[in-house]
Design a protein around this motif. Structure first.
Motif, PDB file in Angstrom:
ATOM      1  N   PRO A   1     -12.878  19.687 -48.251  1.00  6.69           N
ATOM      2  CA  PRO A   1     -13.814  18.911 -49.078  1.00  6.69           C
ATOM      3  C   PRO A   1     -14.816  18.156 -48.211  1.00  6.69           C
ATOM      4  O   PRO A   1     -14.519  17.782 -47.080  1.00  6.69           O
ATOM      5  N   ARG A   2     -16.024  17.975 -48.743  1.00  2.00           N
ATOM      6  CA  ARG A   2     -17.023  17.167 -48.054  1.00  2.00           C
ATOM      7  C   ARG A   2     -17.954  16.541 -49.082  1.00  2.00           C
ATOM      8  O   ARG A   2     -17.996  16.959 -50.239  1.00  2.00           O
ATOM      9  N   GLU A   3     -18.714  15.549 -48.633  1.00  2.43           N
ATOM     10  CA  GLU A   3     -19.590  14.818 -49.541  1.00  2.43           C
ATOM     11  C   GLU A   3     -20.678  15.730 -50.099  1.00  2.43           C
ATOM     12  O   GLU A   3     -21.196  16.607 -49.402  1.00  2.43           O
ATOM     13  N   HIS A   4     -20.998  15.535 -51.382  1.00  4.54           N
ATOM     14  CA  HIS A   4     -22.052  16.277 -52.087  1.00  4.54           C
ATOM     15  C   HIS A   4     -21.755  17.769 -52.196  1.00  4.54           C
ATOM     16  O   HIS A   4     -22.668  18.584 -52.351  1.00  4.54           O
ATOM     17  N   ALA A   5     -20.488  18.162 -52.097  1.00  2.00           N
ATOM     18  CA  ALA A   5     -20.094  19.563 -52.257  1.00  2.00           C
ATOM     19  C   ALA A   5     -19.373  19.736 -53.590  1.00  2.00           C
ATOM     20  O   ALA A   5     -18.806  18.775 -54.137  1.00  2.00           O
ATOM     21  N   VAL A   6     -19.405  20.947 -54.141  1.00  2.00           N
ATOM     22  CA  VAL A   6     -18.656  21.262 -55.358  1.00  2.00           C
ATOM     23  C   VAL A   6     -17.571  22.276 -55.020  1.00  2.00           C
ATOM     24  O   VAL A   6     -17.730  23.100 -54.115  1.00  2.00           O
ATOM     25  N   ARG A   7     -16.495  22.203 -55.762  1.00  2.00           N
ATOM     26  CA  ARG A   7     -15.348  23.079 -55.507  1.00  2.00           C
ATOM     27  C   ARG A   7     -15.579  24.452 -56.144  1.00  2.00           C
ATOM     28  O   ARG A   7     -16.068  24.553 -57.276  1.00  2.00           O
ATOM     29  N   VAL A   8     -15.242  25.516 -55.400  1.00  2.00           N
ATOM     30  CA  VAL A   8     -15.387  26.882 -55.900  1.00  2.00           C
ATOM     31  C   VAL A   8     -14.103  27.660 -55.614  1.00  2.00           C
ATOM     32  O   VAL A   8     -13.277  27.246 -54.795  1.00  2.00           O
ATOM     33  N   ARG A   9     -13.964  28.765 -56.295  1.00  2.00           N
ATOM     34  CA  ARG A   9     -12.819  29.654 -56.099  1.00  2.00           C
ATOM     35  C   ARG A   9     -13.315  30.967 -55.510  1.00  2.00           C
ATOM     36  O   ARG A   9     -14.248  31.590 -56.030  1.00  2.00           O
ATOM     37  N   VAL A  10     -12.708  31.403 -54.399  1.00  2.00           N
ATOM     38  CA  VAL A  10     -13.091  32.672 -53.779  1.00  2.00           C
ATOM     39  C   VAL A  10     -12.388  33.808 -54.505  1.00  2.00           C
ATOM     40  O   VAL A  10     -11.166  33.939 -54.448  1.00  2.00           O
ATOM     41  N   ASP A  11     -13.161  34.631 -55.197  1.00  2.00           N
ATOM     42  CA  ASP A  11     -12.584  35.765 -55.934  1.00  2.00           C
ATOM     43  C   ASP A  11     -12.448  37.010 -55.061  1.00  2.00           C
ATOM     44  O   ASP A  11     -11.522  37.792 -55.213  1.00  2.00           O
ATOM     45  N   LYS A  12     -13.397  37.199 -54.138  1.00  2.00           N
ATOM     46  CA  LYS A  12     -13.401  38.413 -53.321  1.00  2.00           C
ATOM     47  C   LYS A  12     -14.001  38.095 -51.962  1.00  2.00           C
ATOM     48  O   LYS A  12     -14.999  37.368 -51.866  1.00  2.00           O
ATOM     49  N   ALA A  13     -13.392  38.618 -50.899  1.00  2.00           N
ATOM     50  CA  ALA A  13     -13.897  38.428 -49.538  1.00  2.00           C
ATOM     51  C   ALA A  13     -13.965  39.785 -48.841  1.00  2.00           C
ATOM     52  O   ALA A  13     -12.979  40.525 -48.824  1.00  2.00           O
ATOM     53  N   THR A  14     -15.136  40.108 -48.268  1.00  2.00           N
ATOM     54  CA  THR A  14     -15.337  41.398 -47.619  1.00  2.00           C
ATOM     55  C   THR A  14     -15.902  41.185 -46.218  1.00  2.00           C
ATOM     56  O   THR A  14     -16.940  40.536 -46.053  1.00  2.00           O
TER      57      THR A  14
END
Length: 352
Positions: free
Chosen positions: A291-304
């Motif tokens: 986490p960091r300031e001014h960031a939003v949380r996301v979910r990684v669905d796919k990594a290539t």
């Protein structure tokens, strides 16, 4: 060739029966510039090129080359040369004979034909290949022969119709650089057709983006990439994540924008307060494992993993996003959480 010539279209339309292939378009190619007609299949770009060449005659409007109205003139009366997608080399002729063909049928003296053909082959890096047959050359070399055959005629305008489509990806990059270097060396006015946006960005002084028989936007490669005028252009040039946003306020030409929990200040580009469309380039998204300031949380669905970069598909408060990340040494696994920020560049409001 008397020098670089301009090309001007004035409200030009081309119909094939009931089908309007090109619908009242106007543009100008400055002398010595390389301008690319870019767009998806069926947008009208190749028909436009063929009208410059005289292979198709305009149904309405006016075409001017080098200050001369050529609208009704046939191919033979226009000082243009075209490099075709198929190369169209004569298999039974040597490379030198292919290059010299246009001069030979124009009854240019033999000594001049030979000298100009040799000079053209030297220009495209094929000096010493004149005695070979096309079948003895690689695809890239055949393409260069086709360019030499056009250049040897010393036309006012040089036309390219999807010239790299038959080459593999690595060879395409090299040949497009060679074409651009040759065009700049000769200073010849050039109109280039492609559906490949990366190719257009790489070779062009200006780009004309076409869609559904009309011009969607015209400008320099940087202008089109950084300031797309519509949803279509933003999506077609360089890939973009198009997300819904809201403009909270506009002051002194800058908009206060909120999108999925992120607060942004962006050039307003004529937009007013209210719902808006945001274009976010994949390389402008920064993913962080903590986490960091001014960031939003996301979910990684796919990594290539793609060698020089990672590609991710993530689910964010803004919606699903495509991300290109150069940090290959710390990949984020699929199924993990990450925190997202946006880079200062590559994020723009798209005018309504």
């Amino acid at each position: 060739m008397s020098g670089p010539a301009s090309v001007r279209f004035e409200d030009v339309t081309k119909r094939f029966g009931e089908v309007v292939a090109v619908d009242s378009i106007s543009f100008e190619v400055e002398p010595g510039n390389l301008v690319t007609l870019l767009g998806p299949s069926g947008c009208g770009k190749t028909t436009t090129l063929r009208m410059i060449a005289g292979l198709e005659l305009a149904s309405a409007g006016r075409i001017v080359i080098g200050g001369r109205d050529v609208t009704a003139l046939p191919v033979t009366a226009r000082d243009v040369a075209m490099v075709f997608q198929s190369y169209a080399l004569f298999p039974h002729m040597t490379v030198a004979e292919n290059v010299a063909y246009g001069l030979t049928v124009s009854r240019v003296p033999k000594a001049e034909v030979r000298a100009r053909a040799e000079r053209a082959l030297e220009l495209v890096g094929l000096a010493g290949y004149g005695a070979r047959l096309p079948s003895e050359l690689s695809g890239g070399q055949q393409q260069r022969v086709a360019v030499a055959r056009a250049v040897v005629l010393e036309p006012d305008v040089l036309l390219f119709d999807e010239p790299l489509s038959n080459l593999d990806a690595k060879l395409r990059r090299r040949v497009r650089e060679e074409i651009r270097e040759l065009q700049q060396k000769l200073g010849i006015t050039t109109v280039y057709v492609t559906h490949d946006q990366e190719e257009a960005l790489a070779v062009s002084d200006r780009i004309i983006v076409m869609n559904q028989a009309v011009i969607a936007q015209e400008g320099t490669p940087r202008q089109l990439y950084e300031e797309p005028a519509s949803r279509f252009v933003a999506d077609f040039i360089g890939d973009a994540n198009l997300v819904e946003a809201r403009i909270r306020a506009v002051e002194n030409g800058h908009a206060q924008v909120e999108a999925g929990g992120l607060g942004l200040q962006l050039p307003a580009r004529g937009s007013a307060a209210g719902p808006a469309l945001l274009a976010i380039r994949p390389r402008s998204i920064r993913l962080h494992p903590e986490p960091r300031e001014h960031a939003v949380r996301v979910r990684v669905d796919k990594a290539t993993y793609l060698g020089g970069h990672m590609e991710y598909e993530v689910e964010a408060p803004l919606g699903p996003l495509f991300v290109v990340d150069l940090a290959v040494d710390r990949p984020l696994p699929a199924g993990s959480d990450a925190w997202m920020t946006l880079a200062p560049r590559g994020v723009t409001l798209v005018p309504a």
